[in-house]
Design a protein around this motif. Structure first.
Motif, mmCIF file in Angstrom:
data_model
loop_
_atom_site.group_PDB
_atom_site.id
_atom_site.type_symbol
_atom_site.label_atom_id
_atom_site.label_comp_id
_atom_site.label_asym_id
_atom_site.label_seq_id
_atom_site.Cartn_x
_atom_site.Cartn_y
_atom_site.Cartn_z
ATOM 1 N N ASP A 74 -9.190 -1.205 -8.181
ATOM 2 C CA ASP A 74 -8.811 -1.018 -6.772
ATOM 3 C C ASP A 74 -7.402 -1.554 -6.512
ATOM 4 O OD1 ASP A 74 -11.243 0.090 -6.394
ATOM 5 O OD2 ASP A 74 -12.118 -1.618 -5.315
ATOM 6 N N THR B 13 -5.725 1.444 -5.265
ATOM 7 C CA THR B 13 -6.039 1.235 -3.848
ATOM 8 C C THR B 13 -7.478 1.675 -3.575
ATOM 9 O OG1 THR B 13 -5.481 3.377 -2.782
ATOM 10 C CG2 THR B 13 -3.651 1.840 -3.283
ATOM 11 N N ARG B 14 -7.935 1.332 -2.400
ATOM 12 C CA ARG B 14 -9.294 1.737 -2.039
ATOM 13 C C ARG B 14 -9.311 2.989 -1.186
ATOM 14 N NH1 ARG B 14 -13.367 -1.808 -2.924
ATOM 15 N NH2 ARG B 14 -14.593 -0.825 -1.266
ATOM 16 N N ASP B 15 -8.134 3.388 -0.681
ATOM 17 C CA ASP B 15 -8.211 4.496 0.275
ATOM 18 C C ASP B 15 -6.992 5.425 0.277
ATOM 19 O OD1 ASP B 15 -6.405 2.712 1.237
ATOM 20 O OD2 ASP B 15 -7.389 2.401 3.173
ATOM 21 N N ARG C 150 -15.755 4.756 -9.125
ATOM 22 C CA ARG C 150 -14.744 3.907 -8.497
ATOM 23 C C ARG C 150 -14.702 4.164 -6.991
ATOM 24 N NH1 ARG C 150 -13.645 0.044 -12.355
ATOM 25 N NH2 ARG C 150 -12.946 1.018 -14.295
ATOM 26 N N SER C 151 -14.320 3.107 -6.257
ATOM 27 C CA SER C 151 -14.445 3.207 -4.808
ATOM 28 C C SER C 151 -13.542 4.288 -4.223
ATOM 29 C CB SER C 151 -14.174 1.845 -4.157
ATOM 30 O OG SER C 151 -12.994 1.291 -4.696
ATOM 31 N N ASN C 152 -12.387 4.508 -4.834
ATOM 32 C CA ASN C 152 -11.472 5.491 -4.257
ATOM 33 C C ASN C 152 -11.612 6.859 -4.908
ATOM 34 O OD1 ASN C 152 -9.530 6.349 -2.502
ATOM 35 N ND2 ASN C 152 -7.783 5.543 -3.668
ATOM 36 N N GLU D 48 0.830 -1.193 0.000
ATOM 37 C CA GLU D 48 0.000 0.000 0.000
ATOM 38 C C GLU D 48 0.871 1.251 0.000
ATOM 39 O OE1 GLU D 48 -4.107 -0.024 0.487
ATOM 40 O OE2 GLU D 48 -2.918 -0.979 -1.076
ATOM 41 N N ASP E 193 -13.822 -3.347 -11.220
ATOM 42 C CA ASP E 193 -13.572 -2.590 -9.995
ATOM 43 C C ASP E 193 -12.444 -3.223 -9.186
ATOM 44 O OD1 ASP E 193 -15.317 -0.523 -10.366
ATOM 45 O OD2 ASP E 193 -17.005 -1.566 -9.431
ATOM 46 N N LYS E 194 -12.381 -4.530 -9.229
ATOM 47 C CA LYS E 194 -11.345 -5.221 -8.472
ATOM 48 C C LYS E 194 -9.971 -4.837 -8.998
ATOM 49 C CE LYS E 194 -10.199 -9.985 -7.170
ATOM 50 N NZ LYS E 194 -9.434 -10.507 -8.316
#
Lengths: 800, 800
Positions: free
Chosen positions: B689, B693-695, B716-718, B630, B685-686
């Motif tokens: 991410d 990254t997601r965050d 997208r999640s991030n 990360e 999405d996987k």
């Protein structure tokens, strides 16, 4: 042969040639020199710019023409502006306006002396300086010389309703290959010699573009003459490379065309209001590319070749002989005869320049804001449609607008025109023809519909010409309105870009450029109402294109009905230095707001429609008083058709789920969605949250591509709950309602979307969604059988 | 006078007239009828469509021309296609192809009998049916008749390298007013009579547009003739309204022009490879608008007037006499003589139709995929630049591409051309001229640079002509490549729209349309590298425009260096039915990837550049092993200049904050950012991410308008941690590095952005940000003094 046989006396010839040499000297200096502007010291590397950027090729021709125009402006006290079509001839216009003094009046630091000349040279194509092409910074210009093709159409726009103005328009043989320029020659069929001024086109054949010859320079003299006679002009040819002879030939041609213009105008103006179309004169000037520049460089022909397009001499550091060549070149203009010891132009040169506002760099027509008169606008509220109850009666929004525009025409008979590609009637602005006609100077026949030489409606089947005429008209201080089919306005995307960039630069960075009237677009016959037009006529993306430009000059309005359209149009016509895009339908459609409500709604540009919402009515339900103001769903809409579908969905929801708390928000001013920091109309986050909530689901029905709403609102706190429906490139020739169905923007899909997003509906959702699917099937079956929408859709029952 | 003096015998005249009447009958039927196609019952309201949508005005003229072309195709076994410029003449082409039988072969349900005729009528402008204009659905068409202006340029594109083909191109007098059409007449300066086919332009003057007369219909015969002689044609005039006389006159004109085309071609082909430019023939056909339609309706002239533009008779329900008028009108064609009892065309009509692929509706040139041959491509890896270490050596990406394209030309001498607006050399594709020339049929002079009649590079200073020629070339089954300055590609936004819509419809909905080669754009001289060109040359928004179109046909690539450009170009040239936009710079720039690495990177289109990243190296720091993968910051880049600045920022960060874990992601294929559900290239999405990254904070340096990245990635999640830098409409004439500084996209701003976003840098951020500000001040001072970028910027030290 006596001197009288030559148009120029020796004194005149001397003056013109001195001016020309001085302008050429100053042009070369701009391209090359950082310092030593008067060549008082032998030229060496440190006097020369490290990056040599500029276009010499077209420059001497532009200087030549400027000098010759000066002579006749002075002699005849002409009111003339100069449009330099050849894009990168920037040095020429800068040089000539410096010589005449106007440049230093706008830019006192660039004074008419040695230090000023040094700055003049240094700033050109230099970081923090001025562009290499004619630009908003250039005094006397209404025409950016970057993208090519629009010089002639700008020139025509400038002279409409300017009976004393002559627009000298130099058309490069490169730009003459472009479509817009090729079409623009026909503008003479729309120019009224009684009330409009004159365009003097000078087709400048210097033979080459960047690396190619130009087409018009490589067809026979016979074809060239036929082409321009066919376009309706009388061409005067001036060709050669010997300066003295060329000065005489050019002077003779200029005398002839100016006399001819005056004769045409005198005849037409004496003859009453219904003149015949004259055959206007023009000049075809054939001169070498890079004229007076180095004959050859490194053994290769340069003057008269494509090699002189940009900088004929480069690699100064590695080729010392180039430095010497440059010195020889500059000295060939004999600067010692042209500038006094202090660096000012000598009296002989000053004697050629016109005086005051007659100087082309100081002509107020080229700084149109100086001449701008306020439009006299009737009270738009007088044109309101009565709206007793929302949705009760239909009206055609653009037809209502047409009545307002009609009276704008009446009150502003000489500084407001309406432009459109043969669509004014189709776009239902036909009320204009109650008071005016279409401008038309070509042949007229019995049965023609509202054609006249003095018509105020400019129609031609060319969006390029409409846009270009309008730009020229606005830039010279007048007002206008352009109506167009929405899908085809993309034809002028690139012209829009250039105008938007012009406005950004002038409004922010050039204080002497006075604000001009905004460019107003009405986009109609829009994506949702095409009838016989199919998929190829469906494109709402001009809004996306526009929004990419600098926020402070862009406005986008989507009035949902006739009264809001009136309020928006009035606002746009009063605005300055903006580009206003109004999208509104022309078909009969329900009306929502009374005039008072419309005024209020448009003044904020966005707002809750309480009469359609029920979140404030039944907030006392299960959730208790505390959440009285928090809806279960926010249904936002922007655009007339999305507003209709949203309200129809709300009507369905009242019936199917009366306890659902719905808030309806309508957006007229699209840019309210952007953050305040990014657009002057943007809502603050606090105001945005107050409307859209911080956590409730939002279903947004939008006129155009749905992702534009995300792009505007992605920073908003509730963005994660935002679901947008809009046009997703699905369409064909079908019924109005089927078009929204194809894009999931219809009332039935919207109700299903709500079911998917409101937790408290979970139990009832399957049942309601099935009902919606049934309605859609019923619709499909009906239109396949009957070819039109179901009466129940067309005559929807509104609950308010 | 003997019969021999007339070109048509009585039998021939009868056949042509019968065909024409039949086509007119079928056209009226399409516009009006739901049922009762053979008028076996008296016409009544229920036989008539409730919505009357269509354009009658141009239709009889199009039918007239089709009939006359059939005669000569049969007689001379001509290979001819038909382009219908007048937009809404759809009924004509549908009628004629049904008469000749090709329509029913493509659409067996619409058979040549009464039931087929009923379907033919019903489907027109009907939900679920066919559009009212000529469209991809229309057999024999390569030209959508929606937006106007491109018929002639498409026709020229079709005949390049098709020596036996004749493109009969009907130009409407309305569309003739558009810029692209006005420019397209000059295409004859680029047509080689030896190796190209012929265009037979037919200017159809029926006098009116929607509500206006047409300009070319209202100038004198003398001007009209001069105009087209000036354009380089020999016009043949056919004018009148008496059918029998017009048939004879048209036949005489067609015989003359076909003979003249053949003579020109024979002469040129016998004369060797360096032909003179011929004066090609054309026809100017003047016939009444709405010819053979109702003379007058409700007391107003209709035939020969703008009132017949759409449907001359409407309000059927409220005006029963209109139903009778319609019946009279249709019966005036004497359908009983034209169709047998079963509804099939009688033998006399069939006798006029050519056979098999000679029928214009079945000509394989108009379904270009049928004729498509694979390009023979050299191995692009052979053109790789050596990259020992990232950033070590400079190369000019487009110059490298030029060598590859040169050999594509060599291997495909008759079905691949390169198009550009006089910018091929400027865009550094000059290697092409090692093996070919610029196509040029106008005059040539000593010193010209690579001009020849058989040149494979098509250069003209009109983006419209480049685009239109290329479209015509692709649609008839060949391959091409269009290079253009990025800013000015907006000139063809609207043409792009039409082609994209054509591809969407053909690839999804019309199985008989075979896939054609993709339309490939190279956009260079892009926003970040303008040198002497200023603000007006800066616009990266074509990408935004393109991305609005249907995802499945749109591809956008931003290769960061030469090897990735090669890999991308090879891929694009192999693709089908797509529109590929490649954006790449032409200036010397650091190279990052070896060929092997480039191939791998381009195959996924997005990836982590591990050699520039250090999140995997020092992940074992304070955060422990679990977070080894990360990063503290994801630095993404897309586009050559943003990649350069991102990597320079990474280099700075290595020095200033060696413990910062940086992940560098480069995006070549922009559409990978969109969700997989929305674009076939979109990452899941996987996968997204895993990269972004997601965050963790993401700093994204992008070539164009920054909000496009948000618009692609907002789901997208991030997304909330995504910060994008790009072009925000700030620019002028300045140095390359200053351009990125003006838009906060430079390395120093990027480092500061990182400081603002990584919590662990909080303590050190003020110090580092101050250092960055100092560097920016130093830069500003340097360029103001020297006019170029600091050597330290130009010769950046890379850490790898």
């Amino acid at each position: 042969m006596s001197n009288n046989a030559l148009p120029l006396s020796a004194v005149e010839l001397g003056r013109i040639d001195a001016w020309w040499r001085a302008a050429n000297y100053l042009s070369v200096g701009q391209i090359y020199l950082l310092d030593n502007p008067l060549l008082k010291a032998p030229l060496c590397l440190e006097h020369i710019k490290p990056r040599l950027l500029g276009h010499w090729g077209t420059t001497p021709g532009l200087n030549f023409i400027y000098a010759h125009m000066n002579r006749v402006i002075r002699r005849d006290d002409l009111d003339m502006i100069y449009l330099a079509g050849p894009g990168h001839g920037g040095p020429a216009l800068v040089a000539s306006t410096w010589l005449e003094g106007s440049y230093s009046e706008f830019y006192p630091n660039v004074s008419r002396d040695e230090e000023g000349m040094r700055r003049l040279f240094r700033q050109f194509s230099f970081p923090g300086g001025i562009p290499s092409h004619v630009a908003p910074e250039t005094p006397g210009s209404i025409h950016e010389g970057g993208e090519l093709g629009y010089a002639l159409v700008h020139a025509y726009g400038a002279v409409f309703d300017n009976p004393e103005l002559i627009a000298c328009c130099v058309v490069g043989d490169g730009e003459a290959e472009t479509g817009p320029l090729a079409a623009a020659w026909h503008s003479n069929k729309f120019l009224n010699p009684v009330t409009d001024g004159a365009v003097l086109p000078i087709l400048h054949l210097n033979g080459y573009k960047i690396a190619n010859p130009a087409v018009l320079a490589r067809i026979s003299h016979e074809e060239l003459e036929q082409l321009f006679r066919g376009y309706g002009y009388t061409p005067y040819f001036v060709a050669g490379d010997d300066p003295a002879q060329m000065h005489q030939d050019m002077a003779a041609a200029v005398d002839a065309v100016v006399a001819e213009i005056r004769t045409i105008q005198r005849t037409a103006r004496a003859g009453g209001s219904d003149p015949l179309r004259p055959r206007w004169p023009m000049i075809i000037l054939r001169s070498p590319k890079g004229w007076t520049g180095p004959r050859s460089v490194d053994g290769k022909q340069t003057e008269g070749s494509w090699r002189s397009h940009q900088v004929p001499l480069s690699d100064m550091a590695s080729k010392p002989e180039h430095v010497r060549l440059l010195q020889d070149w500059m000295e060939s203009y004999r600067p010692g005869e042209l500038f006094d010891a202090a660096g000012a132009p000598v009296a002989e040169i000053a004697a050629l320049a016109p005086v005051g506002e007659r100087r082309m760099g100081a002509n107020p027509h080229a700084n149109g804001g100086l001449r701008l008169r306020e439009l006299r606008l009737p009270d738009y509220r007088d044109y309101a449609v009565a709206v007793a109850r929302p949705g009760q009666d239909d009206a055609e929004a653009t037809r209502v607008l047409g009545s307002f525009l009609r009276d704008v025409i009446v009150h502003n008979p000489d500084n407001f025109r309406v432009f459109g590609p043969d669509e004014t009637a189709s776009n239902r602005l036909g009320a204009l023809f109650e008071v005016t006609d279409r401008a038309w100077m070509a042949e007229r026949l019995e049965g023609d519909d509202h054609l006249a030489p003095d018509g105020r409606v400019m129609e031609v089947l060319s969006e390029h010409l409409c846009q270009g005429w309008l730009e020229g008209y606005l830039l010279t201080g007048r007002h206008g309105f352009f109506s167009c089919y929405e899908a085809f306005i993309h034809i002028i995307d690139s012209m829009f870009n250039q105008h938007a960039k012009w406005l950004k630069v002038t409004s922010r960075e050039i204080p002497w450029r006075r604000p001009i009237a905004s460019l107003n677009y009405l986009l109609t016959s829009h994506v949702w109402r095409q009838d016989h037009n199919g998929f190829s006529h469906q494109d709402p993306g001009f809004i996306d294109h526009v929004v990419n430009k600098k926020a402070d000059i862009i406005r986008v309005y989507l009035p949902p009905d006739a009264n809001t359209l009136l309020a928006v149009a009035d606002h746009c016509l009063r605005s300055r230095n903006d580009i206003n895009v109004i999208v509104a339908g022309k078909q009969p459609a329900p009306q929502w707001l009374s005039m008072d409500a419309a005024v209020k709604h448009c003044s904020t540009g966005i707002g809750i429609w309480e009469w359609a919402s029920n979140d404030w009515q039944n907030g006392g339900g299960e959730a208790g008083v505390d959440q009285a103001s928090e809806p279960d769903i926010v249904m936002a809409c922007c655009g007339d058709v999305p507003t209709l579908e949203t309200l129809a969905a709300v009507a369905l929801l009242r019936e199917l789920a009366p306890d659902l708390r719905v808030r309806v928000i309508n957006v007229v001013d699209l840019m309210t969605l952007q953050p305040r920091e990014e657009h002057p109309h943007g809502l603050t986050d606090k105001d945005f949250d107050a409307l859209f909530t911080r956590d409730r689901p939002i279903l947004f029905a939008y006129h155009g591509y749905p992702w534009l709403i995300h792009r505007l609102a992605y920073r908003r706190s509730n963005h994660a709950n935002l679901h947008v429906r809009g046009y997703k490139e699905e369409g064909t020739t079908t019924t109005p309602f089927d078009m929204v169905v194809l894009n999931d923007l219809d009332r039935f899909h919207l109700v299903s979307d709500v079911m998917d997003r409101v937790p408290k509906m979970r139990a009832r959702a399957p049942h309601i969604k099935q009902a919606m699917r049934d309605r859609l099937v019923e619709h499909k079956e009906y239109i396949e059988r009957h070819g039109e929408d179901m009466p129940a859709i067309r005559d929807w029952k509104w609950p308010w």
